[in-house]
Each structure stands twice: as C-alpha cells, then as structure tokens.
Enzyme design. Sequence first.
Site, PDB file in Angstrom:
ATOM      1  N   HIS A  84       0.772  -1.202   0.083  1.00  0.00           N
ATOM      2  CA  HIS A  84       0.158  -0.198   0.008  1.00  0.00           C
ATOM      3  C   HIS A  84       0.832   1.445  -0.162  1.00  0.00           C
ATOM      4  O   HIS A  84       0.152   2.409  -0.220  1.00  0.00           O
ATOM      5  CB  HIS A  84      -0.968   0.067   1.148  1.00  0.00           C
ATOM      6  N   HIS A  99       1.639   6.969  -0.657  1.00  0.00           N
ATOM      7  CA  HIS A  99       0.914   6.151   0.110  1.00  0.00           C
ATOM      8  C   HIS A  99      -0.504   5.988  -0.479  1.00  0.00           C
ATOM      9  O   HIS A  99      -0.954   6.978  -0.862  1.00  0.00           O
ATOM     10  CB  HIS A  99       0.734   6.653   1.798  1.00  0.00           C
TER      11      HIS A  99
END
Length: 184
Positions: A84, A99
């Site tokens: 992620h 992110h």
Amino acid sequence: MKLWDKIRKTGTSEEAYRPEQATFAVRPDTVYAPVSGVLVSVEEINDEVVSSKLLGEGYGILPVGDAIYAPADGRVVMTTVTNHAIGLLTTTGAEVIIHIGLGTVAMNGKGFTSYVNQGDEVRAGTPLIGFDSATIKDAGFEDVVTVVVSNAPQVGHIEYAAVSNTLIGDRPLVKIGDPLLVIR
C-alpha cells in the site's frame, strides 16, 4: 475438465497483469503525478500525520485509475509487505513517499499488487503498484493517494507546481505525468 474451468485458465490473472509504461517529458528537479485524479492539499487529508506535514511536503490525489507510476527517475528504497506504500530516492536525492489510502495497512495487501521490488531502478512512468479503489472503499477506507517529499529541507525549497485548467468542484484535475512539485 469442464469448459468453464478451461476458459478461466486461459484468462490472465490479476497478478499477471502489468500496466504499460507511461511516457511523459521529465526534468530531474520535478516530481510528477503518479496517478490521475483530483488534487487536494495534504492539509485536507484526513490523517493527522499527513495533514500536519510530518511525512513531508506534497499533495493528495483522489485517484481515477488503478495504478501508481513512478513520479521521477530513481530507485525503489522502501516497499511494504502489504503493497500500500512505496518510497523512491530520485536521481536528485529527493525521497518521495507514495501512500495509497488511509488505514489501508489493515487490509493486509488485499486489493494491492506490487510491480517492483526494493532496490529496483525505475524511470518516470514505470508502473509501481496496482490497486483496487472499490476494494479499498468496501473495506471502509478512503483511497486518497498521498505523494510527499519526505526530505524537503535537505534537498531544497519545494514549489507546488500542480496547475490545471480542468476543475472538478473548484479542484484541479491532474493526469499521470503532470508536474506536482519542483525542488529548487
């Protein structure tokens, strides 16, 4: 083997899919949009660490698309086991953190696919991570993509360069390869 099983086996799996390389003109002092979408300031991101700029200077992007591309030439210096987030060290020394989502570490990698490994050299436009916004939202998380330069004070002054004549709700729409941040 049944006909349906044969058809399933001939299709490509999600892991086998890899987006094409994106191409756009680059300058070494610029960080480009790694995904298309609606631009938001980091102060508006619903995460105290990000919005207070503890991670660095940058933007949030409400994504339209399902892949993150390298925002500059450099080397992958950090990946997460949950795919992620990723960190790049650009050729000019900027540390860029990307992110995907808020709280998405709790998804344990579901809905994320990494196309690169730590240590890989990448060119601007190289596919880095695939993600599924619907899976993120179904899990109860926001899919905002955060793009920050974490070592801004060490590399120079950051100029916010994202501009667009296309607005959605008074917010600029950016596409992959649009300039976001210039390091002076």
